[in-house]
Design an enzyme around this catalytic site. Structure first.
Site, PDB file in Angstrom:
ATOM      1  CE  LYS A   6      -4.355  17.695 -12.909  1.00  0.00           C
ATOM      2  NZ  LYS A   6      -5.075  16.979 -13.285  1.00  0.00           N
ATOM      3  N   GLY A  49       0.346  -0.887   0.076  1.00  0.00           N
ATOM      4  CA  GLY A  49       0.034   0.403   0.289  1.00  0.00           C
ATOM      5  C   GLY A  49       0.857   1.257   0.305  1.00  0.00           C
ATOM      6  CB  SER A 105      -5.161  15.621 -16.200  1.00  0.00           C
ATOM      7  OG  SER A 105      -3.997  15.770 -16.737  1.00  0.00           O
ATOM      8  N   PRO A 122       2.387   4.746   1.264  1.00  0.00           N
ATOM      9  CG  PRO A 122       4.477   6.131   1.163  1.00  0.00           C
ATOM     10  CD  PRO A 122       3.402   5.446   0.129  1.00  0.00           C
ATOM     11  N   GLY A 123       2.379   5.880   4.723  1.00  0.00           N
ATOM     12  CA  GLY A 123       1.079   6.105   6.022  1.00  0.00           C
ATOM     13  C   GLY A 123       0.334   5.783   6.123  1.00  0.00           C
ATOM     14  CB  THR A 124      -1.871   3.310   4.643  1.00  0.00           C
ATOM     15  OG1 THR A 124      -0.569   2.036   4.060  1.00  0.00           O
ATOM     16  CG2 THR A 124      -1.913   4.243   3.291  1.00  0.00           C
TER      17      THR A 124
END
Length: 645
Positions: free
Chosen positions: A570, A65, A527, A67-69
């Site tokens: 954005k 997963g 995008s 990072p930081g989860t």
């Protein structure tokens, strides 16, 4: 065509916001924190259940997963959940018969250190005895020299000097050489004295020696001055994790040879320790197999699975579990309450910051909505969210506040900006200074596109197009520059299909030059599709594009605008750059969660079709171009199916 200013008009912005939390509390001190670490994990219910099962059966787990989860937190939690076993101390013992093959012994936890202390005490007594003997020999030699030269004063100084030299040499040699008793003192490799739960060791980033064990180099290998081989043996983290948990993040970065040895240790439950460097004297030493029956928690991102040794991953699959860690969770009342508890947990664990008011917690939850970048979801990248909580707490302490308010949390967002955010701001300032992009008037063939860095920070990226006669009469070319990667290059090709379908001109007579201005780090993703299409149509039709407008959106070959990522970042970047209008896909409208400082400053224009993009981007006198595209699109949709009457 729908439009939306900020997240509402100025009048709407002043109305009272709906409550985010459905529970009442004054501050986070009233929220209880679960005592068990596994119960403190937020939003990873599937992973938590698997960790509980794996702990009960001592299974290995692969956590994949972002990072930081919560991957490392789950690893520590597993050490708490492992069935209680009698921990042991591991000793390395000298082998008089084969010195380079030290023996290994295990004793109940606490007994190992006592064994070493007892043997060391015997060795100290032996050393004291040898010291006394060496002093006696030194004095005897000096005394003999004095007696032998009595009555011969002319020879006495020379003889006495020689006697002192010989005596001190013998004294030095006796005290430098080790007695057999001292050489037999065992070395404690793993000490579990006074530990009442399974060990947890984080091996992330460890080299082979630290992970698998090593043998120190000995520069003195002869003459009785060398260190005995068993004393040079150093245990690795796999041995220190015996009967516990070994956590290894980014396991794919380990060398294949190291992964193979790790696999051997997992299979056998023991691994010999030898020197990792073939040039070291330690390479001659090889201990007996050292116990290392650990549970492996391997972690990383999806790229990690490609770099893992196939046999190592197969071992985990065959005797463990693989878990994908989610990076968002549904925005439900119970999950919002979990985030409120997360705030209390972070404050409790930090122990240096004040508690948060309910409004402050709601601001943190709003930030979780923003960072999810997905409508009706909350982010689970909680390490980053925890950083914001600590930054807000630090700011509150600096201001002398007893509780952290919502205003303090909003102010801390500026302080706790990521490197990408700071780079984006500097990037935008530089571009405005040198007028790389414009925020007013209209220009032919130039669009203010939008991009994101690391999914968190937006930037304004101008895109220019020029249409020139083709050199080859067989087919025109599309030439795009700006270090475009695979998906971005394919997006350019998709745009050419739209031009071929709707422009009504023979595009084979033209070459289309597209430039991503200042895209020094390259462009990935699709995008920018609507920006490219608008720039080309503008260049073909000589129609100017409004420069107070920026846009982002992906485009199908049929002209349908489909959603993109990073919509909030954005829009905020466009607003910070002075742009007043932003065109986004209609499906992204609910993803937009602007910070307070940007609300009401930018008009958000949701679109679903390419002709809507043109109508919003071109001045009113050129709306006939958009109408032309709309009519062609309607004609296409009205073609009857084959066989229909």
């Amino acid at each position: 065509m729908a439009s939306k200013k900020g997240t509402g008009s100025k009048k709407k912005a002043k109305t009272k916001k709906e409550p985010i939390l459905d529970i009442d509390f004054k501050d986070t001190s009233e929220i209880s924190v679960p005592p068990r670490l596994i119960d403190q994990v937020i939003g990873q219910e599937t992973a938590s259940e698997i960790i509980k099962k794996a702990a009960l059966q001592r299974r290995h787990v692969l956590l994949i997963g972002e990072p930081g989860t919560g991957k490392s937190m789950l690893g520590v939690a597993m050490a708490e959940l492992l069935p209680k076993e009698e921990l042991v101390d591991i000793l390395c013992i000298a082998n008089p018969k084969y010195p380079n093959q030290p023996r290994i012994a295990t004793l109940p936890a606490g007994h190992g250190s006592r064994k070493v202390e007892m043997d060391a005490e015997v060795a100290r007594k032996s050393g004291n005895k040898r010291f006394i003997i060496s002093i006696a020999i030194l004095l005897a030699i000096i005394g003999y020299a004095l007696i032998a030269t009595a009555g011969r004063p002319d020879q006495q100084p020379t003889t006495l000097l020689m006697a002192m030299f010989v005596g001190f040499f013998i004294f030095f040699m006796l005290n430098q050489s080790r007695s057999k008793t001292e050489s037999l003192v065992p070395k404690l490799l793993v000490d579990n004295n006074k530990k009442d739960r399974a060990p947890f060791n984080d091996s992330t980033g460890s080299h082979a020696g630290a992970l698998l064990g090593d043998v120190r180099h000995d520069p003195f290998q002869s003459g009785g001055l060398g260190t005995p081989p068993h004393e040079r043996v150093e245990s690795g983290l796999i041995h220190k994790s015996h009967l516990g948990v070994l956590y290894c993040d980014e396991i794919g970065t380990l060398e294949m040879r190291t992964q193979q040895k790790l696999l051997t240790a997992m299979q056998e439950g023991k691994l010999q320790i030898t020197g990792q460097s073939e040039l070291s004297s330690g390479a001659m030493v090889r201990s007996e197999p050292v116990p290392c029956r650990f549970v492996l928690i391997a972690a990383g991102n999806i790229e990690t699975t490609r770099n893992m040794h196939p046999a190592l991953r197969s071992r985990i699959q065959g005797s463990g579990y693989e878990v994908y860690m989610g990076d968002t969770m549904p925005d439900l009342p119970e999950n919002r309450r979990k985030l409120a508890r997360f705030c209390a947990q972070e404050i409790f664990n930090d122990r240096k910051i004040p508690h948060f008011t309910k409004e402050g917690v709601e601001e943190i939850i709003y930030e979780a909505q923003r960072r999810a970048d997905k409508k009706e979801h909350l982010t689970l990248r909680l390490r980053e969210l925890g950083g914001l909580i600590r930054a807000a707490g630090d700011l509150a302490k600096e201001r002398g506040e007893d509780l952290v308010s919502a205003e303090t949390v909003r102010s801390s967002k500026v302080i706790a900006r990521t490197l990408e955010n700071q780079m984006s701001d500097a990037y935008a300032d530089s571009r405005k200074l040198y007028k790389i992009f414009k925020t007013e008037d209209a220009m032919v063939g130039r669009v203010n596109g939008l991009a994101v860095i690391n999914q968190r920070s937006g930037i304004v990226m101008p895109i220019e197009a020029e249409v020139v006669p083709a050199f080859s009469r067989r087919e025109g070319k599309i030439i795009a520059t700006g270090q475009l990667r695979v998906i971005a290059r394919e997006a350019v090709q998709n745009v050419s299909a739209i031009v071929k379908k709707y422009v009504g001109k023979d595009i084979s007579d033209f070459d289309y030059h597209i430039q991503f201005v200042g895209a020094y780090a390259g462009v990935e993703g699709d995008s920018a599709s609507i920006s490219i299409a608008v720039a080309i149509i503008s260049a073909l039709e000589k129609a100017p594009i409004r420069q107070d407008t920026a846009m982002t959106g992906s485009l199908t070959v049929r002209g349908i605008v489909i959603p993109i990522g990073g919509a909030t970042a954005k829009i905020e970047a466009a607003s910070a750059a002075g742009i007043k209008r932003v065109i986004i896909p209609v499906q992204n409208i609910d993803d937009v969660k602007l910070e307070e400082r940007y609300k009401g400053k930018v008009e958000i224009i949701p679109v679903s079709n390419f002709h809507e993009v043109l109508r919003a981007a071109l001045p009113e006198e050129y709306h006939s171009i958009a109408k032309k595209f709309e009519d062609l699109a309607n004609e296409k949709s009205e073609i009857p199916a084959k066989g229909a009457k």
